[in-house]
Each structure stands twice: as C-alpha cells, then as structure tokens.
Design an enzyme around this catalytic site. Structure first.
Site, PDB file in Angstrom:
ATOM      1  N   HIS A 164      -5.022   1.356   2.580  1.00 51.87           N
ATOM      2  CA  HIS A 164      -3.974   0.352   2.410  1.00 51.87           C
ATOM      3  C   HIS A 164      -3.623   0.317   0.931  1.00 51.87           C
ATOM      4  O   HIS A 164      -4.517   0.266   0.084  1.00 51.87           O
ATOM      5  CB  HIS A 164      -4.452  -1.040   2.851  1.00 51.87           C
ATOM      6  N   HIS A 178      -8.061   5.848   6.887  1.00 47.95           N
ATOM      7  CA  HIS A 178      -6.758   5.477   6.313  1.00 47.95           C
ATOM      8  C   HIS A 178      -6.975   4.670   5.049  1.00 47.95           C
ATOM      9  O   HIS A 178      -8.107   4.258   4.751  1.00 47.95           O
ATOM     10  CB  HIS A 178      -5.950   4.666   7.335  1.00 47.95           C
ATOM     11  N   GLU A 233      -9.202  -5.236   1.776  1.00 49.56           N
ATOM     12  CA  GLU A 233      -9.840  -5.507   3.074  1.00 49.56           C
ATOM     13  C   GLU A 233     -11.341  -5.720   2.892  1.00 49.56           C
ATOM     14  O   GLU A 233     -12.004  -4.969   2.168  1.00 49.56           O
ATOM     15  CB  GLU A 233      -9.586  -4.339   4.042  1.00 49.56           C
TER      16      GLU A 233
END
Ligand SMILES: *[C@@H]1O[C@H](CO)[C@@H](O)[C@H](O)[C@H]1NC(C)=O
Ligand SMILES: *[C@@H]1O[C@H](CO)[C@@H](O)[C@H](O)[C@H]1NC(C)=O
Ligand SMILES: *[C@@H]1O[C@H](CO)[C@@H](O)[C@H](O)[C@H]1NC(C)=O
Ligand SMILES: *[C@@H]1O[C@H](CO)[C@@H](O)[C@H](O)[C@H]1NC(C)=O
Ligand SMILES: *[C@@H]1O[C@H](CO)[C@@H](O)[C@H](O)[C@H]1NC(C)=O
Length: 369
Positions: A89, A87, A94
């Site tokens: 963001h 995935h 992160e």
C-alpha cells in the site's frame, strides 16, 4: 435556583428537552455513516463480508471515523496457503494484531531483508507504507485485528467480498476449504486494484525458513527477548509483553505498551498501544477530551466506558467503542485486570499522555500495592 419543574417547563418552551440517550442508542450493529459515539459488540455484523473462507468485519470505518482510521477483524480457518497475494500500500499504514489463534506475517521494505514471524495471541506486526506483505492463517480459531490509517481502506473488501449476514453471529462460516490455491483474489484481480491502494508484488517469494517463529532467526528476538519499536518506515514486530512498557499511577495503575508511537507513524498522524488497567482506576477516573478520534477494543477483562451523555457501557472481550474527536469520555475497570487495544488519531491520545505522566516499567503486571 429555580424549582426543577420550572426549569423543565422553560426548556420545554424552547424545545430543547431531549430524552437522555440510553445504552440501546449507543450499541450499534454496524459502524455508522458519520462520526458519533458508538459500541459494536464482538461478532456483530459490522459491515461483514466474506472472501472465500475469510470473514471480515469493520467496526470502525472511514465514514464512521471521519476517515481517521479503519479498525477491522478477520476470522478464518487455518489454511495451507497465503491469505492474500503479496502486495504493498502506498498511502495506508497497516497494523496486524493477533487477537487469538496463530497466523504468519511476512514483510519486506525495499532491499532490506525479508522478515517473517509467527504471531500468537497478543503479538503485533507493523507494516508501514510501501512495504511488501502477506499473511497466512494457521489455526482454526484465529482472529486477526487490523488497524489501517487513514480510514476508508475497507472499500477494497466491500468491492472484493460478498455481503454477509448471520442469525448466530458465528465467527466465520464453517465450510470445507480447498487449500490448493491462495485465498482471496487471483493474480489478475489483485493486479487491477490500484485504485484501492493495492499494488501487487507477485515476484515476492515468502520465505519458509522460520525457526522458533522467526526468519531470519539469527538477528531477531522473537518471544525470547526485548522488541523495540522499529525504525520509522521499516516493518517491525512486537511479541506480546516483550515491547516497551510504561507504568502510570495517576488514577490507579495502568500499563501502557506502545505499538506505534508518533515517531513510527511519521506523517500518518496516529498512535497505537495496549493498556492493562487495574481495578483501582474506578476510584477516580480521568475525564478525557481529545483532539482526534479514538477507539478501544477489549482484549481481556471488562472495560467500563462512559462517552458523552450516554450511560456507562460494559465492554467484553472483542467489543469495540468509538469516540469522536472532542467528545468527553472516562474509562476504568471494575475487574482486576482489563487489557485493551487503543487507537488514537493524532499524536496527543491517551497513550502518549499516560506515558508522559508515567515511568518506564519492566513488567506486564502492576505492583502489589
Ligand atoms: C453490501 O453492504 C453495503 C454496506 O455494508 C451496502 O452499501 C451494499 O449495498 C451491499 N451490497 C449488496 C450487494 O447488498
Ligand atoms: C511510496 O511509493 C510511491 C511510489 O514509489 C512513492 O510515490 C511514495 O512517495 C512512497 N511513499 C512513502 C511514504 O514512502
Ligand atoms: C480444489 O481446487 C483444485 C484447483 O482449483 C481443483 O482441481 C479441485 O477439484 C478442487 N477440489 C475440491 C474438493 O473442490
Ligand atoms: C529455538 O528454541 C530452542 C528452545 O528455546 C533453543 O534451544 C534454540 O537454540 C532456538 N533456535 C534458534 C535458532 O534460535
Ligand atoms: C493530526 O491529527 C489530529 C487529531 O485528529 C489533528 O488535530 C491534527 O490537525 C492532525 N495533524 C496533522 C499534521 O494532520
């Protein structure tokens, strides 16, 4: 000068006498709902949730940091499959840090070549916004530490997970695992998580052609040579001790190893580093007052930290201290070698100040004298 009993009486008269805060007031089991100084010991509840066999703890949260950053840890057994489906963001930067054990991390930005690394203790992986990523836990005693900017990303885990409490503070719940499917939410669930800033990338095919802990193996040093902080916006990886290093000698030796500098963070407005702190720091510790919130997590040794009006706390490996913006603090080591992970909101944190007051240094050890 007034005799002290008169001072006491006069302050009683104004109702201003407050009991000196104690260490019991500083130590919390869960991150608070608004910023204040606090310490959370390793493996305390910290808003823990389980997702299948993974146990997530959140020692700094959106609410506890004024939405500056989230600091979290993941303890989980080794797994034959991905820890989460791939995935991206869009809003959150992160950071993955190996506190102990081993995990594999994959990251790919746009059309750049897909990167994969095997992270062992002290290794670091940087996943800027809009980077496809996933991970897999590979050893039974693994703890990943995550730093996510801005704060508040833990809401995803609260929504997906099951609240957890324990009488033993065990790292994770022992149970037989079923490796035949990916841990965490399935494809349909992960595709429905955009309100948590999770955008599924189900076509991503994690490469498995790692050699000596890295893929591609021809164009990347991994535990074999220097790792630079990356091109802003691109993922990058720094093996433990192989990144840039700075020696600060102003108040006892400290070695700063930046992991994210203002250049990499771009407009996410934070920095990340480790400090290796010598015992000489105790003699004349600097008092810091910062424009942004900050957190320390102890990686090795014992960190002494005095925050606001609280007494000095002694933090052991895995313990976390949070300091709100504008609250004075000092820190030092009473043991020979203490190493911490340091998170700064804003770009004027302790790391940047120690770097500008120090010099480049080629070693993970400080000088003999
Ligand atoms: C789970 O814990 C959170 C706080 O961490 C709390 O807000 C929530 O109500 C809890 N949920 C349940 C189902 O107990
Ligand atoms: C991330 O991707 C989204 C969607 O394409 C875009 O709107 C956003 O500007 C990107 N963010 C960054 C920091 O590149
Ligand atoms: C493991 O998962 C697979 C697929 O979901 C299932 O067929 C199998 O029965 C499970 N095994 C155990 C021991 O739960
Ligand atoms: C892997 O490491 C071994 C031992 O250091 C070395 O001999 C070999 O050349 C490395 N392989 C690659 C592809 O770098
Ligand atoms: C960056 O963070 C610092 C500390 O939290 C804050 O004072 C500053 O206003 C922020 N800058 C921007 C551009 O958001």
């Amino acid at each position: 000068m007034l005799p002290s009993f008169l001072l006491l009486l006069s302050s009683l008269g104004t109702g201003l006498v407050q009991a000196q805060p104690t260490l019991d007031d500083l130590y919390l089991e869960n991150a608070p709902s608004s910023p204040r100084p606090y310490v959370i010991p390793h493996y305390a509840n910290s808003h823990a949730v389980t997702i299948d066999s993974q146990l997530y703890r959140f020692t700094v949260t959106g609410p506890s940091s004024g939405y500056a950053f989230t600091l979290m840890s993941t303890n989980a057994p080794s797994s034959g499959s991905l820890g989460v489906l791939p995935h991206i963001h869009r809003v959150h930067y992160e950071n993955f840090f190996s506190f102990k054990g081993r995990f594999q991390l994959w990251a790919q930005k746009g059309d750049s070549e897909q990167q994969a690394r095997l992270l062992t203790q002290g290794d670091y992986g940087s996943v800027p916004r809009n980077t496809t990523h996933t991970f897999q836990i590979l050893d039974p005693d693994t703890e990943m530490v995550g730093v996510i900017v801005p704060g508040g990303f833990e809401d995803l885990f609260y929504a997906l997970g099951t609240n957890y409490t324990s009488g033993t503070d065990t790292p994770y719940v022992p149970q037989s695992t079923n490796d035949s499917s990916t841990t965490g939410p399935g494809a349909s669930t992960i595709s429905a998580l955009q309100k948590y800033d999770v955008y599924a990338e189900l076509d991503f095919n994690p490469r498995r052609d790692l050699v000596n802990g890295t893929a591609p193996s021809d164009a990347s040093e991994w535990h074999s040579g220097a790792n630079d902080l990356g091109t802003p916006g691109q993922p990058y990886f720094i093996a433990n001790g192989y990144g840039p290093k700075y020696l600060n000698s102003q108040h006892g030796y400290q070695i700063v190893q930046p992991l994210v500098s203002p250049k990499q963070a771009q407009d996410t407005n934070y920095t990340l580093a480790t400090f290796s702190i010598s015992r000489q720091t105790k003699q004349n510790p600097t008092q810091w007052v910062l424009a942004g919130a900050a957190a320390f997590e102890v990686l090795e040794g014992v960190l002494s930290i005095q925050i606001g009006d609280y007494p000095v706390a002694q933090l052991n490996m895995g313990d976390v201290a949070f300091i709100p913006a504008h609250v004075a603090f000092t820190y030092y080591s009473e043991v020979s070698f203490t190493k911490v992970l340091y998170v700064s909101s804003g770009t004027g944190g302790v790391d940047q100040q120690l770097i500008s007051g120090g010099k480049t240094w080629d070693f993970v050890a400080f000088p003999k004298y």
